[in-house]
Scaffold this motif. Structure first.
Motif, mmCIF file in Angstrom:
data_model
loop_
_atom_site.group_PDB
_atom_site.id
_atom_site.type_symbol
_atom_site.label_atom_id
_atom_site.label_comp_id
_atom_site.label_asym_id
_atom_site.label_seq_id
_atom_site.Cartn_x
_atom_site.Cartn_y
_atom_site.Cartn_z
ATOM 1 N N CYS A 128 -7.860 -16.475 13.334
ATOM 2 C CA CYS A 128 -7.088 -15.251 14.536
ATOM 3 C C CYS A 128 -6.139 -14.014 14.459
ATOM 4 N N ILE A 129 -6.521 -13.665 13.683
ATOM 5 C CA ILE A 129 -5.923 -12.189 13.887
ATOM 6 C C ILE A 129 -7.027 -10.658 13.358
ATOM 7 N N GLN A 130 -6.644 -10.261 13.769
ATOM 8 C CA GLN A 130 -7.324 -8.526 13.368
ATOM 9 C C GLN A 130 -6.978 -8.410 12.041
ATOM 10 N N ARG A 131 -8.157 -8.487 11.380
ATOM 11 C CA ARG A 131 -7.607 -7.216 9.787
ATOM 12 C C ARG A 131 -6.875 -6.030 9.586
ATOM 13 N N GLY A 132 -5.695 -5.775 9.569
ATOM 14 C CA GLY A 132 -4.562 -4.984 9.418
ATOM 15 C C GLY A 132 -4.790 -4.490 8.780
ATOM 16 N N SER A 133 -4.311 -2.733 8.441
ATOM 17 C CA SER A 133 -3.782 -2.189 7.004
ATOM 18 C C SER A 133 -2.544 -3.016 6.716
ATOM 19 N N ILE A 134 -1.837 -3.988 7.000
ATOM 20 C CA ILE A 134 -0.888 -4.094 6.497
ATOM 21 C C ILE A 134 -0.762 -5.282 5.392
ATOM 22 N N PHE A 135 -2.118 -5.755 5.177
ATOM 23 C CA PHE A 135 -2.631 -6.196 4.193
ATOM 24 C C PHE A 135 -2.930 -5.069 2.646
ATOM 25 N N HIS A 136 -3.211 -4.171 3.279
ATOM 26 C CA HIS A 136 -3.172 -3.325 2.044
ATOM 27 C C HIS A 136 -1.972 -2.596 1.502
ATOM 28 N N HIS A 137 -1.363 -3.132 2.179
ATOM 29 C CA HIS A 137 0.251 -2.267 2.511
ATOM 30 C C HIS A 137 1.282 -3.181 1.233
ATOM 31 N N MET A 138 1.843 -2.252 0.371
ATOM 32 C CA MET A 138 2.861 -2.189 -0.206
ATOM 33 C C MET A 138 3.986 -2.602 0.340
ATOM 34 N N PRO A 139 4.578 -3.787 -0.013
ATOM 35 C CA PRO A 139 5.807 -4.207 0.364
ATOM 36 C C PRO A 139 7.092 -2.902 -0.276
ATOM 37 N N PRO A 140 8.057 -2.674 -0.468
ATOM 38 C CA PRO A 140 9.279 -1.990 -1.138
ATOM 39 C C PRO A 140 9.909 -3.399 -2.072
ATOM 40 N N ASP A 141 9.727 -2.272 -2.472
ATOM 41 C CA ASP A 141 10.478 -2.926 -4.036
ATOM 42 C C ASP A 141 11.912 -3.960 -4.087
ATOM 43 N N ARG A 142 11.980 -5.341 -4.147
ATOM 44 C CA ARG A 142 13.257 -5.629 -4.037
ATOM 45 C C ARG A 142 13.063 -6.885 -5.754
ATOM 46 N N SER A 143 12.445 -6.491 -6.982
ATOM 47 C CA SER A 143 13.130 -7.713 -7.537
ATOM 48 C C SER A 143 14.963 -7.164 -8.369
ATOM 49 N N THR A 144 15.064 -5.963 -7.283
ATOM 50 C CA THR A 144 17.002 -6.438 -7.676
ATOM 51 C C THR A 144 17.476 -6.620 -6.475
ATOM 52 N N VAL A 145 16.864 -7.739 -6.121
ATOM 53 C CA VAL A 145 17.082 -8.043 -4.787
ATOM 54 C C VAL A 145 18.223 -9.673 -5.026
ATOM 55 N N ASP A 146 19.292 -9.453 -5.124
ATOM 56 C CA ASP A 146 20.607 -10.752 -5.039
ATOM 57 C C ASP A 146 20.015 -12.131 -5.009
ATOM 58 N N TRP A 147 19.580 -13.063 -6.325
ATOM 59 C CA TRP A 147 19.339 -14.263 -5.318
ATOM 60 C C TRP A 147 20.563 -15.395 -4.575
ATOM 61 N N ASP A 148 21.628 -14.687 -4.693
ATOM 62 C CA ASP A 148 22.455 -15.529 -3.311
ATOM 63 C C ASP A 148 21.696 -15.541 -2.243
ATOM 64 N N ARG A 149 21.084 -14.065 -1.698
ATOM 65 C CA ARG A 149 20.872 -13.705 -0.886
ATOM 66 C C ARG A 149 19.663 -14.999 -0.095
ATOM 67 N N ILE A 150 19.074 -14.934 -1.494
ATOM 68 C CA ILE A 150 17.583 -15.734 -1.230
ATOM 69 C C ILE A 150 18.177 -17.811 -1.011
ATOM 70 N N GLU A 151 19.334 -17.702 -1.931
ATOM 71 C CA GLU A 151 19.784 -19.042 -1.901
ATOM 72 C C GLU A 151 20.018 -19.087 -0.233
ATOM 73 N N GLY A 152 20.563 -17.941 0.046
ATOM 74 C CA GLY A 152 21.361 -17.904 1.745
ATOM 75 C C GLY A 152 20.663 -18.608 2.011
ATOM 76 N N MET A 153 19.102 -17.908 2.667
ATOM 77 C CA MET A 153 18.391 -17.727 3.651
ATOM 78 C C MET A 153 17.868 -19.679 3.606
ATOM 79 N N MET A 154 17.433 -19.904 2.546
ATOM 80 C CA MET A 154 16.601 -20.846 2.307
ATOM 81 C C MET A 154 17.872 -22.288 2.958
ATOM 82 N N LEU A 155 19.509 -22.379 2.204
ATOM 83 C CA LEU A 155 20.329 -23.593 2.665
ATOM 84 C C LEU A 155 20.506 -22.619 4.302
ATOM 85 N N GLY A 156 20.442 -21.557 5.171
ATOM 86 C CA GLY A 156 20.507 -21.273 6.517
ATOM 87 C C GLY A 156 19.812 -21.747 6.685
ATOM 88 N N LEU A 157 18.257 -22.030 6.775
ATOM 89 C CA LEU A 157 17.496 -22.111 7.594
ATOM 90 C C LEU A 157 17.534 -24.101 7.114
#
Length: 307
Positions: free
Chosen positions: A17-46
């Motif tokens: 139930c959505i339109q076919r948007g261009s986002i599905f062909h869009h490359m998101p910015p690289d996040r390979s160097t993200v501090d994984w403490d922030r990912i842990e914080g995201m999940m713990l925050g939830l």
């Protein structure tokens, strides 16, 4: 069949139930160097916010303050059969199950996540999620088992879906989020909200300081607008102004109006409500982010914990 092919087939067969948007062909910015403490914080925050707010689920700030005062610590569980405090809801359970399956598979395998959701009891599952589970147990394929439901049951568990994409960013991030959302809640408001909030999370993971207050709404609308298929939603309950139209238009109108009127987070949440409907959840969350993203703890002084 890979997830991009599954999504393309769903578009062709009008199975999502959505339109076919261009986002599905869009490359998101690289996040390979993200501090994984922030990912842990995201999940713990939830999980922490869920446990703090579990007893206040659905309450406006006015009602929460009257019943519980300011919430500084975990309240007793709403379950009368236990005296434990800080008990989380299905929000945390389904997010954790999603993450567990992502770790097992190393990617988002929708059929496996769907089976995981049917593997045991879910404490406090909403009506739409329960309908999905019934459909699955009757043998309906996962991609047809979801039902229309403009509630936040998919949005509350969507955050971990971005995790497998952090080391190798690709357009498949958006594909996976859309499929994860429609699995249970095959509804325009749910799928667009999930994609838009993951876009917000992804961008924030690359920032070294909080964005400007109006960025959150702008980013939400940018990501959601092209996916919105124009399904009609109506409101007018409580203090919300009457509205009939597309979901994305409603969110933009509601938050912009509150901003122009100088309405803070407290009155925003009293105005929109704090229930499970996305017409309440999304404007309330965006209003809180505008007011308190820099210092989330202060939001408790003015609002209920949203579920």
């Amino acid at each position: 069949m890979d997830n991009s092919t599954i999504l393309e087939r769903l578009f062709t067969e009008n199975g999502i139930c959505i339109q076919r948007g261009s986002i599905f062909h869009h490359m998101p910015p690289d996040r390979s160097t993200v501090d994984w403490d922030r990912i842990e914080g995201m999940m713990l925050g939830l999980a922490i916010a869920d446990a703090l707010g579990n007893r206040c689920e659905g309450l406006t700030p006015e009602a929460r303050l009257e019943l519980h005062g300011r919430v500084h610590d975990y309240l007793p569980s709403p379950d009368p059969n236990t005296d434990r405090k800080g008990v989380p809801s299905d929000d945390t359970q389904l997010a954790a199950w999603t993450l567990e399956q992502l770790v097992i598979d190393g990617e988002f395998a929708p059929a496996n996540v769907a089976a995981k959701f049917c593997s045991g009891p879910i404490k406090g599952a909403g009506r739409t999620t329960r309908a999905f589970i019934r459909n699955m147990k009757q043998g309906i394929p996962w991609h047809q088992a979801g039902v229309k439901g403009a509630t936040n049951g998919a949005l509350m568990r969507i955050a971990p879906v971005l995790i497998p994409h952090l080391r190798h960013a690709s357009h498949r991030l958006w594909v996976d989020v859309a499929l994860a959302a429609m699995m249970t809640h095959n509804d325009t408001s749910s799928i667009t909200s999930c994609v838009a909030f993951v876009a917000i999370l992804w961008d924030i993971l690359g920032m070294d300081r909080a964005p400007s207050p109006d960025w959150y709404l702008d980013r939400f609308i940018e990501a959601a607008r092209e996916l919105d298929n124009g399904d009609t939603y109506t409101t007018g309950q409580g203090k919300q102004p009457a509205f009939e139209g597309a979901f994305t238009d409603f969110v933009e109108c509601a938050v912009t109006q509150m901003r122009n009127l100088g309405i803070g987070a407290t009155e925003a949440c009293n105005r929109t409500g704090s229930g499970m409907h996305l017409m309440e959840t999304v404007p309330s969350v965006l209003a809180i982010l505008e007011s308190h993203a820099v210092n989330p703890e202060r939001s408790e002084e003015h609002t209920s914990e949203l579920q």
